[in-house]
Design a protein around this motif. Structure first.
Motif, mmCIF file in Angstrom:
data_model
loop_
_atom_site.group_PDB
_atom_site.id
_atom_site.type_symbol
_atom_site.label_atom_id
_atom_site.label_comp_id
_atom_site.label_asym_id
_atom_site.label_seq_id
_atom_site.Cartn_x
_atom_site.Cartn_y
_atom_site.Cartn_z
ATOM 1 N N UNK A 1 -0.323 16.488 12.004
ATOM 2 C CA UNK A 1 -0.218 15.140 11.444
ATOM 3 C C UNK A 1 -0.571 15.136 9.960
ATOM 4 N N UNK A 2 -1.571 15.939 9.587
ATOM 5 C CA UNK A 2 -1.972 16.008 8.185
ATOM 6 C C UNK A 2 -0.852 16.603 7.337
ATOM 7 N N UNK A 3 -0.172 17.610 7.859
ATOM 8 C CA UNK A 3 0.963 18.206 7.137
ATOM 9 C C UNK A 3 2.078 17.177 6.944
ATOM 10 N N UNK A 4 2.308 16.356 7.964
ATOM 11 C CA UNK A 4 3.320 15.300 7.853
ATOM 12 C C UNK A 4 2.881 14.255 6.832
ATOM 13 N N UNK A 5 1.595 13.962 6.813
ATOM 14 C CA UNK A 5 1.060 13.001 5.845
ATOM 15 C C UNK A 5 1.247 13.511 4.413
ATOM 16 N N UNK A 6 1.051 14.796 4.210
ATOM 17 C CA UNK A 6 1.260 15.389 2.881
ATOM 18 C C UNK A 6 2.680 15.123 2.405
ATOM 19 N N UNK A 7 3.648 15.333 3.286
ATOM 20 C CA UNK A 7 5.041 15.107 2.900
ATOM 21 C C UNK A 7 5.301 13.636 2.581
ATOM 22 N N UNK A 8 4.680 12.742 3.347
ATOM 23 C CA UNK A 8 4.831 11.308 3.085
ATOM 24 C C UNK A 8 4.195 10.917 1.756
ATOM 25 N N UNK A 9 3.093 11.581 1.410
ATOM 26 C CA UNK A 9 2.419 11.269 0.152
ATOM 27 C C UNK A 9 3.243 11.697 -1.060
ATOM 28 N N UNK A 10 4.065 12.704 -0.874
ATOM 29 C CA UNK A 10 4.921 13.156 -1.977
ATOM 30 C C UNK A 10 5.996 12.122 -2.301
ATOM 31 N N UNK A 11 6.538 11.499 -1.264
ATOM 32 C CA UNK A 11 7.547 10.446 -1.439
ATOM 33 C C UNK A 11 7.213 9.308 -0.479
ATOM 34 N N UNK A 12 6.235 8.484 -0.835
ATOM 35 C CA UNK A 12 5.762 7.452 0.099
ATOM 36 C C UNK A 12 6.800 6.366 0.381
ATOM 37 N N UNK A 13 6.934 6.008 1.657
ATOM 38 C CA UNK A 13 7.827 4.898 2.005
ATOM 39 C C UNK A 13 7.296 3.594 1.407
ATOM 40 N N UNK A 14 8.165 2.751 0.950
ATOM 41 C CA UNK A 14 7.765 1.473 0.352
ATOM 42 C C UNK A 14 6.944 0.653 1.338
ATOM 43 N N UNK A 15 5.852 0.103 0.857
ATOM 44 C CA UNK A 15 4.993 -0.738 1.686
ATOM 45 C C UNK A 15 3.942 0.015 2.470
ATOM 46 N N UNK A 16 3.999 1.352 2.468
ATOM 47 C CA UNK A 16 3.049 2.146 3.257
ATOM 48 C C UNK A 16 1.976 2.818 2.387
ATOM 49 N N UNK A 17 2.005 2.546 1.086
ATOM 50 C CA UNK A 17 1.127 3.257 0.160
ATOM 51 C C UNK A 17 -0.359 3.139 0.531
ATOM 52 N N UNK A 18 -0.821 1.924 0.761
ATOM 53 C CA UNK A 18 -2.233 1.709 1.072
ATOM 54 C C UNK A 18 -2.615 2.379 2.387
ATOM 55 N N UNK A 19 -1.732 2.303 3.369
ATOM 56 C CA UNK A 19 -2.017 2.913 4.672
ATOM 57 C C UNK A 19 -2.086 4.434 4.565
ATOM 58 N N UNK A 20 -1.184 5.021 3.792
ATOM 59 C CA UNK A 20 -1.193 6.472 3.606
ATOM 60 C C UNK A 20 -2.497 6.932 2.958
ATOM 61 N N UNK A 21 -2.935 6.210 1.945
ATOM 62 C CA UNK A 21 -4.185 6.574 1.272
ATOM 63 C C UNK A 21 -5.389 6.398 2.188
ATOM 64 N N UNK A 22 -5.344 5.377 3.045
ATOM 65 C CA UNK A 22 -6.437 5.173 3.998
ATOM 66 C C UNK A 22 -6.497 6.322 4.996
ATOM 67 N N UNK A 23 -5.338 6.741 5.498
ATOM 68 C CA UNK A 23 -5.308 7.877 6.421
ATOM 69 C C UNK A 23 -5.861 9.125 5.745
ATOM 70 N N UNK A 24 -5.431 9.371 4.515
ATOM 71 C CA UNK A 24 -5.868 10.548 3.775
ATOM 72 C C UNK A 24 -7.369 10.531 3.528
ATOM 73 N N UNK A 25 -7.881 9.380 3.189
ATOM 74 C CA UNK A 25 -9.288 9.255 2.811
ATOM 75 C C UNK A 25 -10.224 9.196 4.014
#
Length: 199
Positions: free
Chosen positions: A26-50
């Motif tokens: 899941x973390x590897x998938x999150x890395x890929x999403x962080x490289x090109x984040x889907x619109x509207x998911x930015x805050x959620x991605x950072x929360x997952x990462x943090x």
């Protein structure tokens, strides 16, 4: 991955329990999403990462630390994460996979103050202690700052004063118990080394 994890969070919430942290896949998938984040998911991605990746020796922490190191070196880019923020988050990972990247950054003039600040509070340095010592002896001012901070035990003296009285619960466990039972490590027999001044 986001859809599956949200479903997992909802299922656990229905049971009144916290969701599991992200695993390495899941973390590897999150890395890929962080490289090109889907619109509207930015805050959620950072929360997952943090907040949703365990620190220390977990495999997901290995992926997370590697991603932060790559961002700090400029090898990987994310519109949501600067090199400075990557170093700051590396400093929250308590020790293990995050240590080498932080020590390496002591040679980066722009990021070294952030790495030094993080390293001053690290206890689980293992053999990386000698890497910091070597840099300090070679004249690296930030490494010298870290060594001085450790010597003066600022990591300890900065902690809140203990309460006069504490109430605790003690669990009696039969048989042999070691640190892996309380904080699982990837392999048994892992050798933990203490700091030279604490041995």
């Amino acid at each position: 991955m986001l859809e599956d994890y949200r479903k997992h969070v909802a299922e656990r919430a229905a049971q009144g329990i916290a969701p599991k942290p992200l695993d390495a896949v899941q973390m590897a998938a999150l890395v890929e999403l962080l490289k090109t984040p889907p619109a509207g998911e930015e805050a959620y991605l950072l929360d997952l990462l943090t907040n949703r990746v365990p620190p220390g020796v977990d495999e997901a922490a290995y992926v997370k630390a590697g991603f932060f190191a790559a961002v700090a070196k400029g090898e990987v880019h994310s519109p949501l994460l600067t090199a400075e923020k990557a170093i700051e988050l590396l400093g929250t990972m308590q020790g293990s996979y995050n240590i080498s990247p932080l020590v390496d950054v002591l040679d980066n003039a722009a990021l070294a103050p952030l790495a030094a600040r993080a390293l001053k509070s690290m206890l689980l340095m293992f053999d990386n202690f000698y890497d910091v010592e070597e840099k300090a002896r070679a004249g690296n001012a930030h490494a010298q700052e870290v060594m001085t901070s450790w010597t003066e035990a600022k990591w300890f003296l900065s902690r809140p004063v203990l309460a006069e009285k504490m109430t605790v619960t003690v669990f009696k466990v039969t048989g042999e118990t070691n640190t892996d039972d309380l904080s699982p490590a990837p392999g048994r027999g892992r050798i933990f080394r203490c700091m030279p001044w604490r041995c």
